[in-house]
Design an enzyme around this catalytic site. Sequence first.
Site, PDB file in Angstrom:
ATOM      1  N   GLU A  86      -1.908  -8.669   3.910  1.00 53.56           N
ATOM      2  CA  GLU A  86      -1.892  -9.030   5.337  1.00 53.56           C
ATOM      3  C   GLU A  86      -3.276  -8.928   5.981  1.00 53.56           C
ATOM      4  O   GLU A  86      -3.514  -9.509   7.031  1.00 53.56           O
ATOM      5  CB  GLU A  86      -0.864  -8.178   6.100  1.00 53.56           C
ATOM      6  CG  GLU A  86      -1.265  -6.748   6.442  1.00 53.56           C
ATOM      7  CD  GLU A  86      -1.191  -5.756   5.281  1.00 53.56           C
ATOM      8  OE1 GLU A  86      -1.115  -6.169   4.114  1.00 53.56           O
ATOM      9  OE2 GLU A  86      -1.233  -4.542   5.577  1.00 53.56           O
TER      10      GLU A  86
ATOM     11  N   HIS B  56      -3.713  -4.922   0.343  1.00 51.55           N
ATOM     12  CA  HIS B  56      -3.203  -5.331   1.665  1.00 51.55           C
ATOM     13  C   HIS B  56      -3.323  -6.845   1.837  1.00 51.55           C
ATOM     14  O   HIS B  56      -4.287  -7.321   2.434  1.00 51.55           O
ATOM     15  CB  HIS B  56      -4.008  -4.643   2.779  1.00 51.55           C
ATOM     16  CG  HIS B  56      -3.641  -3.224   3.026  1.00 51.55           C
ATOM     17  ND1 HIS B  56      -2.656  -2.839   3.923  1.00 51.55           N
ATOM     18  CD2 HIS B  56      -4.115  -2.086   2.486  1.00 51.55           C
ATOM     19  CE1 HIS B  56      -2.558  -1.515   3.927  1.00 51.55           C
ATOM     20  NE2 HIS B  56      -3.435  -1.032   3.067  1.00 51.55           N
TER      21      HIS B  56
ATOM     22  N   CYS C 277       0.818  -1.201   0.000  1.00 56.55           N
ATOM     23  CA  CYS C 277       0.000   0.000   0.000  1.00 56.55           C
ATOM     24  C   CYS C 277       0.862   1.266   0.000  1.00 56.55           C
ATOM     25  O   CYS C 277       1.462   1.586  -1.006  1.00 56.55           O
ATOM     26  CB  CYS C 277      -1.018  -0.035   1.144  1.00 56.55           C
ATOM     27  SG  CYS C 277      -2.317   1.188   0.902  1.00 56.55           S
TER      28      CYS C 277
END
Length: 247
Positions: free
Chosen positions: A223, A221, A116
């Site tokens: 994660e 993202h 990001c």
Amino acid sequence: MKRIGLSACFFHPDPARPIFKGKRLLYMEQSMSQLCMRHGAMPLLLPKAEGRISVSDVVDSVDALLLQGGSDVAPESYGARPIEDGRWPGDRYRDLYEIELVQACLEAKKPILGICRGHQLLNVALGGSLYQDTETERKGARKHRDPDVYDRLYHELDIKPGSLLAEIYGVDGRVTINSIHHQAIDRLADSLQSEAESLPDGLIEAVRYTGDSFAYGVQWHPEFQRDEETHLLAPGPLFEYFLSQIT
Ligand code: MN
């Protein structure tokens, strides 16, 4: 065990904060550290080099660099003037800290993965520019951030045939990813190549460094992805590839 240096997010001195009043805090977002540990790698938060420790000492202490998401990048970090005075200031302090880390890692040929803001920062560190406010500066762009649904905002991504991303996933064309970003790449750095773009508006959402070490950026993202979000591009293959680039 592979040691992954995480670039810190910052809480800058704030007289209104009841704890650590007036102090600067460096932090990692927990799902980022969980992503590393799921793959058997140790996440280590990297301090800003100071005193007798240089940035190359900091980089020497880890095998790879993972640039976290977070605040906007400051316009002056890519030689731009603010489009609206004071509205999108970004975090110039963090930009300088991370640009220094990127340069030291490229020099040491240690792999870099930017997520990001990290994807945007990589572009800025290599000489590219950003849209300070995507909505204002890129007319017709779809919604890339929604504070209400946050990491449950999704859009399609077009993976370019022949890209590294297509190779990693064994797929090209349309996939779906999450989207939680306010800024985006405008002018791509000369040493970066676009690997995937958002649909239908064509924002650059994945970049690969074409120099002689591994650096990669993704605008989404990985994660934040939940196990049940099986309709999204899985985080595992990209992260494993990143780890495999450690020599
Ligand atoms: Mn997006």
